[in-house]
Design a protein around this motif. Structure first.
Motif, PDB file in Angstrom:
ATOM      1  N   ALA A 122       0.805  -1.213   0.000  1.00 23.54           N
ATOM      2  CA  ALA A 122       0.000   0.000   0.000  1.00 23.54           C
ATOM      3  C   ALA A 122       0.843   1.270   0.000  1.00 23.54           C
ATOM      4  CB  ALA A 122      -0.941  -0.006   1.210  1.00 23.54           C
ATOM      5  N   PHE A 123       2.101   1.154   0.434  1.00 21.32           N
ATOM      6  CA  PHE A 123       2.958   2.338   0.512  1.00 21.32           C
ATOM      7  C   PHE A 123       4.076   2.312  -0.537  1.00 21.32           C
ATOM      8  CE2 PHE A 123       0.824   2.088   4.543  1.00 21.32           C
ATOM      9  CZ  PHE A 123       0.522   3.416   4.824  1.00 21.32           C
ATOM     10  N   GLN A 124       3.917   1.443  -1.555  1.00 23.70           N
ATOM     11  CA  GLN A 124       4.951   1.315  -2.588  1.00 23.70           C
ATOM     12  C   GLN A 124       4.404   1.599  -3.993  1.00 23.70           C
ATOM     13  OE1 GLN A 124       7.183  -2.409  -2.106  1.00 23.70           O
ATOM     14  NE2 GLN A 124       6.974  -2.241   0.117  1.00 23.70           N
ATOM     15  N   LYS A 125       3.252   2.314  -4.043  1.00 31.81           N
ATOM     16  CA  LYS A 125       2.649   2.682  -5.326  1.00 31.81           C
ATOM     17  C   LYS A 125       2.269   1.456  -6.153  1.00 31.81           C
ATOM     18  CE  LYS A 125       4.687   7.297  -5.672  1.00 31.81           C
ATOM     19  NZ  LYS A 125       5.493   7.466  -4.515  1.00 31.81           N
ATOM     20  N   ILE A 126       2.015   0.356  -5.465  1.00 33.71           N
ATOM     21  CA  ILE A 126       1.540  -0.862  -6.129  1.00 33.71           C
ATOM     22  C   ILE A 126       0.012  -0.811  -6.219  1.00 33.71           C
ATOM     23  CG2 ILE A 126       1.371  -3.382  -5.918  1.00 33.71           C
ATOM     24  CD1 ILE A 126       4.154  -3.243  -4.514  1.00 33.71           C
ATOM     25  N   PHE A 127      -0.617  -0.323  -5.133  1.00 35.45           N
ATOM     26  CA  PHE A 127      -2.065  -0.106  -5.136  1.00 35.45           C
ATOM     27  C   PHE A 127      -2.346   1.289  -5.686  1.00 35.45           C
ATOM     28  CE2 PHE A 127      -2.662  -3.065  -1.203  1.00 35.45           C
ATOM     29  CZ  PHE A 127      -2.261  -4.153  -1.978  1.00 35.45           C
ATOM     30  N   ASP A 128      -3.542   1.461  -6.282  1.00 37.85           N
ATOM     31  CA  ASP A 128      -3.838   2.756  -6.907  1.00 37.85           C
ATOM     32  C   ASP A 128      -4.072   3.866  -5.896  1.00 37.85           C
ATOM     33  OD1 ASP A 128      -6.272   1.873  -5.985  1.00 37.85           O
ATOM     34  OD2 ASP A 128      -7.368   2.234  -7.848  1.00 37.85           O
ATOM     35  N   LYS A 129      -4.457   3.504  -4.678  1.00 40.85           N
ATOM     36  CA  LYS A 129      -4.644   4.515  -3.636  1.00 40.85           C
ATOM     37  C   LYS A 129      -3.560   4.321  -2.572  1.00 40.85           C
ATOM     38  CE  LYS A 129      -9.573   5.408  -4.220  1.00 40.85           C
ATOM     39  NZ  LYS A 129     -10.893   5.472  -3.557  1.00 40.85           N
ATOM     40  N   GLU A 130      -2.618   5.269  -2.532  1.00 40.99           N
ATOM     41  CA  GLU A 130      -1.474   5.126  -1.632  1.00 40.99           C
ATOM     42  C   GLU A 130      -1.911   5.106  -0.168  1.00 40.99           C
ATOM     43  OE1 GLU A 130       2.878   7.175  -0.754  1.00 40.99           O
ATOM     44  OE2 GLU A 130       1.633   7.921  -2.379  1.00 40.99           O
ATOM     45  N   GLY A 131      -1.398   4.139   0.555  1.00 43.57           N
ATOM     46  CA  GLY A 131      -1.678   4.032   1.977  1.00 43.57           C
ATOM     47  C   GLY A 131      -2.993   3.366   2.309  1.00 43.57           C
ATOM     48  N   ALA A 132      -3.782   3.009   1.287  1.00 48.84           N
ATOM     49  CA  ALA A 132      -5.097   2.402   1.534  1.00 48.84           C
ATOM     50  C   ALA A 132      -5.012   0.891   1.412  1.00 48.84           C
ATOM     51  CB  ALA A 132      -6.115   2.952   0.542  1.00 48.84           C
ATOM     52  N   VAL A 133      -5.350   0.197   2.499  1.00 45.99           N
ATOM     53  CA  VAL A 133      -5.382  -1.273   2.490  1.00 45.99           C
ATOM     54  C   VAL A 133      -6.854  -1.672   2.473  1.00 45.99           C
ATOM     55  CG1 VAL A 133      -4.696  -3.373   3.707  1.00 45.99           C
ATOM     56  CG2 VAL A 133      -3.231  -1.352   3.808  1.00 45.99           C
ATOM     57  N   ARG A 134      -7.348  -2.022   1.255  1.00 48.92           N
ATOM     58  CA  ARG A 134      -8.781  -2.300   1.100  1.00 48.92           C
ATOM     59  C   ARG A 134      -8.977  -3.805   0.929  1.00 48.92           C
ATOM     60  NH1 ARG A 134      -9.409   1.646  -3.879  1.00 48.92           N
ATOM     61  NH2 ARG A 134      -7.291   0.845  -4.139  1.00 48.92           N
ATOM     62  N   LYS A 135      -9.405  -4.418   2.000  1.00 49.70           N
ATOM     63  CA  LYS A 135      -9.607  -5.865   1.973  1.00 49.70           C
ATOM     64  C   LYS A 135     -11.005  -6.162   1.417  1.00 49.70           C
ATOM     65  CE  LYS A 135      -8.239  -8.536   5.448  1.00 49.70           C
ATOM     66  NZ  LYS A 135      -8.263  -9.274   6.739  1.00 49.70           N
ATOM     67  N   LEU A 136     -11.050  -7.017   0.388  1.00 50.90           N
ATOM     68  CA  LEU A 136     -12.324  -7.377  -0.243  1.00 50.90           C
ATOM     69  C   LEU A 136     -12.875  -8.683   0.311  1.00 50.90           C
ATOM     70  CD1 LEU A 136     -11.347  -6.610  -3.960  1.00 50.90           C
ATOM     71  CD2 LEU A 136     -12.428  -5.073  -2.285  1.00 50.90           C
ATOM     72  N   ALA A 137     -11.999  -9.566   0.785  1.00 53.64           N
ATOM     73  CA  ALA A 137     -12.446 -10.873   1.269  1.00 53.64           C
ATOM     74  C   ALA A 137     -11.385 -11.488   2.164  1.00 53.64           C
ATOM     75  CB  ALA A 137     -12.728 -11.810   0.086  1.00 53.64           C
ATOM     76  N   ASP A 138     -11.855 -12.401   3.029  1.00 50.81           N
ATOM     77  CA  ASP A 138     -10.954 -13.193   3.896  1.00 50.81           C
ATOM     78  C   ASP A 138     -11.012 -14.637   3.454  1.00 50.81           C
ATOM     79  OD1 ASP A 138      -9.982 -11.383   6.055  1.00 50.81           O
ATOM     80  OD2 ASP A 138     -12.136 -11.096   6.380  1.00 50.81           O
ATOM     81  N   ILE A 139      -9.873 -15.348   3.629  1.00 53.48           N
ATOM     82  CA  ILE A 139      -9.872 -16.771   3.309  1.00 53.48           C
ATOM     83  C   ILE A 139      -8.702 -17.451   3.998  1.00 53.48           C
ATOM     84  CG2 ILE A 139      -8.473 -16.547   1.196  1.00 53.48           C
ATOM     85  CD1 ILE A 139     -10.342 -18.734  -0.016  1.00 53.48           C
ATOM     86  N   LYS A 140      -8.925 -18.680   4.463  1.00 55.05           N
ATOM     87  CA  LYS A 140      -7.862 -19.486   5.057  1.00 55.05           C
ATOM     88  C   LYS A 140      -7.083 -20.185   3.948  1.00 55.05           C
ATOM     89  CE  LYS A 140      -7.624 -19.816   9.665  1.00 55.05           C
ATOM     90  NZ  LYS A 140      -6.344 -19.813  10.401  1.00 55.05           N
ATOM     91  N   GLY A 141      -5.810 -20.437   4.206  1.00 54.52           N
ATOM     92  CA  GLY A 141      -4.968 -21.068   3.217  1.00 54.52           C
ATOM     93  C   GLY A 141      -5.479 -22.417   2.755  1.00 54.52           C
ATOM     94  N   GLU A 142      -6.026 -23.199   3.682  1.00 49.37           N
ATOM     95  CA  GLU A 142      -6.479 -24.551   3.310  1.00 49.37           C
ATOM     96  C   GLU A 142      -7.598 -24.505   2.264  1.00 49.37           C
ATOM     97  OE1 GLU A 142      -8.065 -26.641   6.612  1.00 49.37           O
ATOM     98  OE2 GLU A 142      -9.245 -24.922   7.357  1.00 49.37           O
ATOM     99  N   ALA A 143      -8.370 -23.404   2.242  1.00 52.81           N
ATOM    100  CA  ALA A 143      -9.456 -23.287   1.263  1.00 52.81           C
ATOM    101  C   ALA A 143      -8.930 -22.936  -0.123  1.00 52.81           C
ATOM    102  CB  ALA A 143     -10.456 -22.222   1.723  1.00 52.81           C
ATOM    103  N   VAL A 144      -7.746 -22.352  -0.203  1.00 54.28           N
ATOM    104  CA  VAL A 144      -7.179 -21.955  -1.495  1.00 54.28           C
ATOM    105  C   VAL A 144      -6.565 -23.153  -2.215  1.00 54.28           C
ATOM    106  CG1 VAL A 144      -5.606 -20.326  -2.643  1.00 54.28           C
ATOM    107  CG2 VAL A 144      -6.679 -19.698  -0.478  1.00 54.28           C
ATOM    108  N   VAL A 145      -6.175 -24.189  -1.449  1.00 55.16           N
ATOM    109  CA  VAL A 145      -5.529 -25.371  -2.035  1.00 55.16           C
ATOM    110  C   VAL A 145      -6.432 -25.974  -3.117  1.00 55.16           C
ATOM    111  CG1 VAL A 145      -4.733 -27.730  -1.569  1.00 55.16           C
ATOM    112  CG2 VAL A 145      -4.180 -25.872   0.026  1.00 55.16           C
ATOM    113  N   GLY A 146      -5.863 -26.291  -4.277  1.00 59.68           N
ATOM    114  CA  GLY A 146      -6.613 -26.864  -5.389  1.00 59.68           C
ATOM    115  C   GLY A 146      -7.031 -25.852  -6.413  1.00 59.68           C
ATOM    116  N   THR A 147      -6.777 -24.568  -6.152  1.00 54.95           N
ATOM    117  CA  THR A 147      -7.102 -23.514  -7.118  1.00 54.95           C
ATOM    118  C   THR A 147      -6.147 -23.601  -8.317  1.00 54.95           C
ATOM    119  OG1 THR A 147      -7.991 -22.050  -5.413  1.00 54.95           O
ATOM    120  CG2 THR A 147      -7.178 -21.002  -7.442  1.00 54.95           C
ATOM    121  N   LYS A 148      -6.739 -23.479  -9.524  1.00 55.98           N
ATOM    122  CA  LYS A 148      -5.926 -23.526 -10.736  1.00 55.98           C
ATOM    123  C   LYS A 148      -5.473 -22.109 -11.080  1.00 55.98           C
ATOM    124  CE  LYS A 148      -7.173 -26.175 -14.243  1.00 55.98           C
ATOM    125  NZ  LYS A 148      -7.831 -26.638 -15.522  1.00 55.98           N
TER     126      LYS A 148
END
Length: 1071
Positions: free
Chosen positions: A342-368
């Motif tokens: 957020a502070f490296q000009k990677i996000f379009d709004k500097e300093g803003a951490v906008r979380k859209l969703a939460d997820i546990k790692g075990e749920a991501v397993v199997g994603t293509k």
């Protein structure tokens, strides 16, 4: 009835003497050191020849509390050095300032402001809150709840202030950060004075704009650096505090000092199809994710291996978030990584951490997903045990061809797919050859796992070794064997592959701190890309100049030099400004303050003139003897004082040239700095900046001459820590042990760069030693006229010679700053020589001249370390004129007589050998029932000493064989030929032969060809004759007979069989 003396009587007596000594020094302005005036010596070219000087200091301590014993340890090294150099006839200057710049004071003051709002002016509401929390805790325990955790083990700032001895009703004043600068420096002066410091307090000052003179000095320094293009402006990555909204440099940190931004390449792995579990987990966030392309982002140090991606890993227990990058993209990473992005000009709004969703790692397993550059069009997300949420993004790209960890994990998943809950098709990928190396071929990781016998991702020790080998081999010796950079060396291809990923928008530059960095405000710092003023450390020409400075500088240990060289190798651009805290405003951009490690690099030059500007006034509110106001100290005036430019006659209100010449004389006399003593932890920042800034601003003849670094100080072999209670301030130690005993124990604590150890037992033993030594000195001087006079006898000469030798050894130790050795030779061995002498003279008495010389020299040898004790003995016991701190270091009364030293060692070794031999007769008596073993040491007895005048023939043969087969050029022996000669002579069968040969070889290796010469430099018979009475007295013999080999009877020859020159044999008999 007489009252019993307290257990602390000896300490209290010594402490009383200390106070008197300090009063004497203060009344005589003992440590106020001035340069020779221009009237005294106009020529500056030879001034140091006519008036030798020495200037030393330690980094000024930070004023957010009292000095602890670690400060005292570092300071003691400077203080001992100044005391010693002063005794060597130099004008030795020890100045001391106080650092107030930066975040720590402001952060503490802000905490107090918040606590005052919470608890009231005198924190009276704190007890109410505590009682309320205790009631809540009882309820929480009853309900098995975690409510009580919210109060935790919080330590409030006001409690820390109470622990520093500050009255509760005074603490509210510290909410003003400038009050700290008024409170702690005077306390520190008192503590250092009580410690016996040799500081010229006229030169003390505090930093920040609270002192207008120092404030002007720092502005001049920064302007100077900017004119020389050493200060620049631009975008750069820096450690950043989100709470403070500014860079968080080393001294602004609660923890994580010397940690820097670590560069990675962020790899964007596009999600092609979420796993079933992920789809379920994201169902509540469907609207937030709508229209967003989601990427799993890995942070890699090896972009050149991306052609070999077969999957990516996540930690099953790690909590991830999907964070908005812009209107169309989102990244799945840990929150920690998102905060950095957020502070490296990677996000379009500097300093803003906008979380859209939460997820546990075990749920991501199997994603293509699609992995950029991979030979496989699609790969899967898999579980890995060793993924850390505190490093990188929490997502790990997998290249099993070149990463042993990745290969071992992939094999685990293939072998135990059901256990790890992965489908076989997710792991149905083989390693892709990417890099070829000479040692491990085209599949480095599989080969290393085979060689290291790695069978699982749980083999962490072997994997760590394999990882290091794989990286070094791949980077330094590897060749790319796939893709458009095929055939190119990895070192050349790495940057090009990275650029390709960035250009295709499948990768980006990502930074994070090398480790956990906590600011003084308590937040976890990130890396920010921001416009800032920075010092261009590492610039080629400047670095070369600084390396030249280091090459010509004394560092006392190779470890210190090596650490400087390492730091110069990696140190680069350093943010020199921030917007919050205390300090000096950046002259050309006053919204910023000069950072605390940037206003503290050349202030040693300020010491040379500070007493004339504001003599002893810490904040510069009083104009000093020069009569110059802070406003008159312009940049051009500073240039003139430091001999960098001509007198600015055209400036309005400029001080008279004659006045400025007085300041200039102080600078040109005391500069350059002769030695700077510091903890080794400051080499990666402050001490290296100190070198850089000197080489930029001053000419080579004014560059620092030496830096002495030391390790941390442990207390009774344990780390000092307030939380464990194993902690002591300088003031605590002085109260508990007295100043001199504390100083003695610090001198004995250690001199290397390793951590030293202050021992309570050593300090207490020092009290006893100093007290009993003082008693001895007083007793001897009272009866001095009853002592023997006239010519020196044999033992007088021995004592004089040992004193001369120990004076030289102590002098050498002080010169090398080896203070433990200085105490060894100047106190322990000096006193041992005295004790031996006193015993040897028990019947005829000691010589008056030698006793007086011993007391005098002992006083002088210990004076740099224990000045209070020495001052009392000098004036009150020896009745000397002047002060001991002005006295000259002792010199030997004559050159050391090496022959007499050898003879002395011979006598003491012989007495020990006699004692051991006599004890052995009793051991034999216990083992034997024979009637002829009748010797009884407790009965009247006599001793025969058999002196051999030549060595046994077999030993001479051994020496001859060694001598004939020794190559002086190489220092090597031809062992084969030596054995041949000894075999021919038939002496190899003698069990004593080879041990003797090995011993002689060691002697030659140590001394060179001189080791072959075993002839004694003195007459054994004569020396034993001198020592006869000492042997009788020491061992209780009535008669001692000394017999040379020519005088032995046949029976005596048998008794003397073991005798060789330098090692007599003995026979015991009852009379």
């Amino acid at each position: 009835m007489a009252t019993e003396a307290p257990k602390t009587a000896k300490r209290d007596y010594l402490r009383d003497l200390e106070g008197k000594a300090r009063t004497l020094w203060n009344d005589n302005k003992a440590f106020e050191i001035n340069a020779p005036t221009i009237e005294e010596h106009a020529n500056s070219d030879d001034i140091h020849t006519v008036y030798p000087k020495f200037m030393a200091c330690m980094p000024y301590p930070y004023m957010n509390g009292r000095l602890h014993l670690g400060h005292a340890f570092t300071f003691s090294k400077v203080d001992y050095a100044v005391g010693y150099e002063r005794m060597k006839g130099k004008r030795a200057l020890l100045p001391q300032g106080f650092h107030c710049t930066g975040m720590p004071i402001k952060a503490c003051a802000d905490k107090l402001t918040r606590e005052l709002e919470m608890f009231g002016k005198n924190f009276e509401r704190y007890e109410e809150m505590l009682l309320s929390n205790q009631l809540e805790e009882k309820v929480a325990v009853a309900k098995k709840s975690k409510v009580a955790a919210k109060t935790g083990n919080v330590t409030y700032q006001f409690q820390i202030m109470l622990s520093l001895g500050i009255p509760r009703e005074e603490i509210h004043k510290f909410a003003d950060p400038y009050y700290w600068t008024e409170y702690f420096p005077p306390q520190t002066i008192n503590d250092m004075t009580a410690f016996g410091s040799k500081v010229d307090w006229r030169r003390c000052f505090i930093t920040t704009d609270a002192n207008p003179y120092y404030d002007g000095f720092v502005r001049w320094q920064m302007n100077k650096l900017r004119q020389m293009e050493k200060v620049k402006f631009g975008e750069r990555y820096t450690i950043y505090s989100i709470v403070d909204q500014q860079p968080c440099m080393d001294h602004d940190r609660q923890s994580g000092e010397a940690l820097n931004p670590q560069e990675y390449t962020g790899i964007k792995m596009k999600v092609l199809d979420w796993s079933k579990a992920a789809k379920e987990a994201f169902a509540p966030f469907e609207n937030a994710l709508k229209g967003k392309t989601v990427y799993l982002v890995a942070a890699t140090l090896r972009p050149e291996t991306m052609y070999g991606q077969t999957n990516c890993f996540v930690g099953t227990d790690i909590s991830y978030g999907v964070y908005q990058v812009n209107d169309t993209e989102a990244f799945l990473v840990t929150e920690r990584a998102a905060r950095n992005m957020a502070f490296q000009k990677i996000f379009d709004k500097e300093g803003a951490v906008r979380k859209l969703a939460d997820i546990k790692g075990e749920a991501v397993v199997g994603t293509k997903i699609h992995a950029p550059l991979s030979a496989y069009p699609a790969v899967y997300v898999l579980p890995m045990d060793n993924v850390l949420p505190t490093k990188g993004t929490g997502v790990v790209t997998s290249v099993p061809s070149d990463s042993p960890d990745d290969f071992a994990t992939l094999q685990d998943l293939k072998k135990k797919s059901a256990f790890y809950k992965v489908e076989p098709e997710w792991v149905d990928f083989e390693p892709v050859p990417v890099i070829e190396t000479p040692t491990y071929g085209q599949l480095t990781a599989p080969k290393l796992c085979e060689l290291k016998k790695i069978n699982s991702q749980k083999d962490r020790a072997q994997l760590a070794e394999a990882k290091e080998l794989a990286y070094k081999e791949g980077f330094y010796l590897g060749t790319v064997i796939t893709g458009e950079f095929k055939g190119m060396k990895v070192q050349d291809a790495k940057g090009k592959i990275r650029e390709k990923l960035i250009e295709s928008k499948e990768g980006f530059i990502y930074y994070e701190p090398e480790g956990l960095v906590i600011s003084r405000s308590g937040d976890e710092c990130v890396v920010a890309l921001m416009d800032q003023w920075y010092l261009d450390y590492g610039e080629t020409e400047w670095r070369t100049q600084t390396e030249k400075c280091l090459a010509g500088m004394e560092t006392f240990t190779p470890e210190t030099r090596h650490q400087f060289e390492q730091t110069l190798g990696w140190l680069n651009k350093w943010a020199c400004a921030r917007s919050f805290g205390l300090g000096t405003k950046l002259p050309w951009d006053k919204q910023f303050l000069v950072e605390s490690l940037s206003d503290s690099t050349i202030y040693m030059a300020y010491y040379t003139v500070s007493h004339l500007l504001h003599q002893g006034s810490l904040n510069g509110t009083q104009v000093g003897p020069a009569g110059i106001t802070a406003e008159q100290m312009t940049d051009r005036v500073w240039d003139y004082i430091f001999k960098l430019d001509t007198y600015p006659a055209d400036e309005a209100n400029v001080p008279l040239q004659a006045t400025l010449d007085k300041l200039r004389r102080e600078y040109e006399y005391f500069y350059p700095l002769d030695v700077r003593c510091s903890g080794k932890d400051l080499i990666p920042n402050h001490l290296t900046f100190f070198l850089y800034n000197h080489t930029a601003i001053f000419p080579p003849e004014m560059w620092p001459r030496a830096v002495r670094s030391n390790g941390h100080l442990m207390l009774d072999s344990k780390k000092m820590s307030k939380s464990t209670g194993n902690f002591m301030t300088m003031n605590d130690a002085v109260i508990k042990y007295g100043a001199d005993a504390t100083r003695f124990a610090l001198a004995d604590a250690g001199d290397s760069g390793e951590d030293a150890n202050f021992e309570d037992a050593t300090a207490n033993a020092a009290i006893l030693r100093l007290y009993t030594l003082l008693e001895w000195c007083e007793e001897q001087t009272k009866s001095i006229d009853t002592l023997r006079t006239g010519e020196f006898n044999f033992f007088d000469r021995i004592f004089e010679n040992e004193m001369n030798n120990n004076v030289l050894l102590t002098d050498h130790s002080y010169k090398l700053t080896h203070y433990r050795d200085a105490m060894k030779y100047g106190v322990f061995e000096f006193q041992t020589a005295r004790d031996n002498y006193q015993q040897a003279c028990s019947t005829i008495g000691m010589h008056k001249d030698l006793v007086l010389r011993y007391i005098t020299d002992q006083t002088l040898l210990i004076a740099p370390v224990c000045p209070h004790w020495a001052e009392y003995v000098w004036r009150d016991v020896l009745k000397k004129d002047g002060m001991v701190v002005d006295a000259a270091f002792p010199k030997p009364s004559a050159p050391v007589d090496e022959v007499l030293s050898l003879a002395t060692t011979y006598i003491r070794r012989t007495i020990k050998s006699i004692r051991d031999a006599e004890a052995n007769t009793q051991k034999k008596k216990k083992k034997s029932k024979a009637d002829d073993v009748t010797y009884n040491p407790s009965q009247p007895k006599s001793l025969k000493i058999f002196v051999a005048t030549k060595f046994p023939e077999w030993q001479e043969d051994c020496i001859a064989a060694l001598k004939a087969n020794y190559d002086q050029a190489t220092g090597k022996f031809d062992d084969v030929k030596v054995r041949e000669i000894l075999g021919v002579k038939g002496i190899l069968k003698n069990k004593k032969t080879m041990p003797f040969v090995q011993e002689q070889k060691k002697m030659v290796e140590k001394r060179g060809v001189e080791g072959f010469d075993r002839a004694l430099l003195f007459s054994e018979v004569d020396i034993l004759g001198h020592a006869k009475d000492e042997i009788k007295r020491n061992l209780g013999f009535n008669t001692v007979t000394i017999l040379k080999s020519e005088d032995w009877t046949e029976e005596e020859a048998k008794q003397a069989e073991a005798a060789v020159p330098g090692q007599p044999a003995f026979a015991f008999k009852n009379e």
